[in-house]
Structures are given as structure tokens and as C-alpha cells.
Design an enzyme around this catalytic site. Sequence first.
Site: not given
Ligand code: AMP
Ligand code: ZN
Length: 112
Positions: A8, A31, A47, A86, A92, A97, A99
Site C-alpha cells: 500500500c 522485486d 488492499h 504465494n 510461503g 497484499h 501480488h
Molecule cells: P511473497 O509474499 O512470498 O510472495 O513475497 C513477497 C515478495 O515481495 C518477495 O519476493 C520480496 O522480495 C518482495 N518485496 C518485499 N518488499 C519489497 C519492496 N519494497 N519492493 C519490491 N519488492 C519487495
Molecule cells: Zn496493502
Amino acid sequence: MSADCIFCKIVKGEIPSKKIYEDDDVIAFHDIHPITKVHFLIVPKLHVESLISCNAQHQALLGKILLLAPQLAKEQGLKGFRTMINTGREGGQEVFHLHVHVFGGGESLPRI
Ligand code: AMP
Ligand code: ZN
């Protein structure tokens, strides 16, 4: 919006991101810890915690996100790619949020 949700904050521009796409409903950015040469995330601006929290009201949004995957992947130079959602701690998920990961580049990805 959720006050302490990192995605968010990215949507609101409070945290920087390497943005590759944005419209009224969706944002996409690289990422921060890429696992392949190209690795980006497609994120609804709304969200929603995870795929488990989705219902019929999110159908159009989910469809839009999925159709963006090949478009953005192509723009990033990918001829093929892998998507991953995930879902929940057991799945995992670390950022709660919704994605979609899109990754690829280089040699073909290992089978999982
Ligand atoms: P997951 O919730 O397991 O699908 O993973 C969350 C993903 O978000 C991971 O691959 C992190 O490297 C990525 N991530 C977390 N914070 C940030 C950020 N500030 N900018 C870009 N990617 C992020
Ligand atoms: Zn959010």
C-alpha cells in the site's frame, strides 16, 4: 488501504519502487530481491490480503492482472515466464497484499 502494508505504501508512493507499469487499478514493479534476471510483481492498488480473500467481486481485477502478465513480460524482453501467487503462510506468502510474481530470463527455468 492498510496503514502498515508495504505494498500500500508503494501504491501511495511513500516507499520507492522500480515501477514498470501503473493504471487506475494496478501497479507493477521489480522485486527488490529478484530470483531471476527479470522478476517483477503485479499488484492491485486495492488492499486485498491474498488469493484466499478474493471473491466474485475481484474477478475482473484478477483477470486484468493475469492478462497484464504476458504484456509486461514481453515488454521486459521475456519470451516465456513463470507466474507465482504465494497464498497464506503455508503457501510461503510474506507480504499480505495480493501480488503475482512474474519471472524469467536467461535459460529455461527448472521444473518444480
Ligand atoms: P511473497 O509474499 O512470498 O510472495 O513475497 C513477497 C515478495 O515481495 C518477495 O519476493 C520480496 O522480495 C518482495 N518485496 C518485499 N518488499 C519489497 C519492496 N519494497 N519492493 C519490491 N519488492 C519487495
Ligand atoms: Zn496493502
